[in-house]
Design an enzyme around this catalytic site. Structure first.
Site, PDB file in Angstrom:
ATOM      1  N   GLY A  88       0.807  -1.217   0.000  1.00  0.00           N
ATOM      2  CA  GLY A  88       0.000   0.000   0.000  1.00  0.00           C
ATOM      3  C   GLY A  88       0.839   1.266   0.000  1.00  0.00           C
ATOM      4  O   GLY A  88       0.395   2.313   0.461  1.00  0.00           O
ATOM      5  N   GLY A  90       1.696   2.768  -2.642  1.00  0.00           N
ATOM      6  CA  GLY A  90       1.340   3.577  -3.807  1.00  0.00           C
ATOM      7  C   GLY A  90       2.188   3.293  -5.031  1.00  0.00           C
ATOM      8  O   GLY A  90       2.666   4.226  -5.689  1.00  0.00           O
ATOM      9  N   ASP A 135      -1.669  10.477  -3.501  1.00  0.00           N
ATOM     10  CA  ASP A 135      -0.506   9.613  -3.764  1.00  0.00           C
ATOM     11  C   ASP A 135       0.293  10.126  -4.964  1.00  0.00           C
ATOM     12  O   ASP A 135       1.523  10.097  -4.972  1.00  0.00           O
ATOM     13  CB  ASP A 135      -0.967   8.160  -3.974  1.00  0.00           C
ATOM     14  CG  ASP A 135      -2.189   8.036  -4.870  1.00  0.00           C
ATOM     15  OD1 ASP A 135      -2.712   9.066  -5.346  1.00  0.00           O
ATOM     16  OD2 ASP A 135      -2.637   6.899  -5.101  1.00  0.00           O
TER      17      ASP A 135
END
Ligand code: MEV
Length: 288
Positions: A88, A90, A135
């Site tokens: 996670g 990105g 992100d």
């Protein structure tokens, strides 16, 4: 000529989910990067993307870039990454931004960071359908940012080194699915906004006690929103019991990571407490 570019991964510090609905968040970068190498070829677009595996972000970045700047898309592209997409951090937004950066180098185009962000955000929206773009902003601008949906505000925050412990819960979360299925609760989002705005000040002032308290408050609201998990709650609890200033999940929830803000002398205690609950410690630097 072969050109290379790279972009960093991210960690959400405050404000996840609310930021989808026009509220602010605070995001920081992590040290691991995604790298992209590009050279022109004579025939067609060839993508070698072994770690990220999902070629859609690179393909869409090439498509939009070549259309916007009217350049050729006969390219050979290779990507590689310091981190697995499961954490996670990105990887999709980082690979998107690194592709745009590499293309602008290849074609010697001077493109501002805001233009890179806008193009990268379009790419991720075209693929995922949802997302605030925080992100993409982290991968484009680096450091720690106060960010409002779609880049309405992108404000760098000058903060001291962030001492964080990052614990992976062992479960990969599906952010897009979670965001699409979440029923917005604007009372909770308003409370999250107050926390984000306070955290902006406590982070700049290096007030770690207060920042930690705000992390715990944000985590409570994320629990109310129904996006935390038992495992993430447990990891946050033991981090606090072992001397952290505060802890919360980071990202969409439903798995992925939690973060704990710590006094550096408590790192070992907090890390071993998280490991005891079955979490994995990810050793990365933040805010760089
Ligand atoms: C996911 O890491 C954070 C969310 O706020 C989604 C987004 O802002 O795009 C849930």
């Amino acid at each position: 000529m072969k050109v290379k570019a790279s972009a960093q991964g991210k960690l959400m510090l405050f404000g996840e989910h609310a930021v989808i609905y026009n509220y602010p968040c605070i995001v920081t970068t992590v040290s691991p990067r995604v790298y992209v190498e590009i050279e022109r070829n004579m025939s067609q677009l060839i993508i070698d993307n072994p770690q990220v595996r999902d070629n859609r972000f690179v393909e869409e970045a090439v498509k939009l870039f070549c259309k916007t700047y009217k350049v050729d898309n006969k390219l050979s592209i290779k990507t590689y990454s310091d981190f697995s997409s499961q954490y996670g951090f990105g990887s999709s937004s980082a690979v998107t931004v690194a592709t745009i950066l590499a293309l602008s180098k290849l074609y010697r185009l001077k493109i501002s960071k805001k233009e890179i962000f806008d193009l990268g955000y379009k790419v991720t929206l075209n693929i995922q359908g949802v997302g605030s773009g925080f992100d993409v902003a982290a991968a484009t601008f680096g450091g720690t940012l106060y960010f409002v949906t779609g880049g309405k505000i992108i404000e760098p925050l000058l903060i001291e080194k962030l001492n964080l412990v990052i614990g992976y819960s062992g479960m990969k979360a599906n952010t897009t699915k979670l965001v699409k299925s979440l029923k917005p609760d604007f009372r909770i989002f308003e409370d999250i906004k107050k926390i984000v705005d306070k955290a902006k000040i406590t982070l700049i002032n290096g007030d770690w006690n207060k920042t930690g308290e705000l992390m715990n408050q944000n985590q409570k609201l994320l629990q109310e929103l129904g996006v935390s998990t038992e495992k993430l709650d447990k990891m946050c609890l033991v981090a606090n019991q072992s001397g952290a200033f505060g802890a919360k999940l980071s990202g969409a929830g439903g798995g992925d990571c939690m973060i704990a803000l710590i006094p550096e002398n408590k790192r070992k205690d907090v890390e071993s407490a998280i490991i005891k609950t079955g979490g994995e410690i990810l050793n990365v630097k933040c805010n760089i």
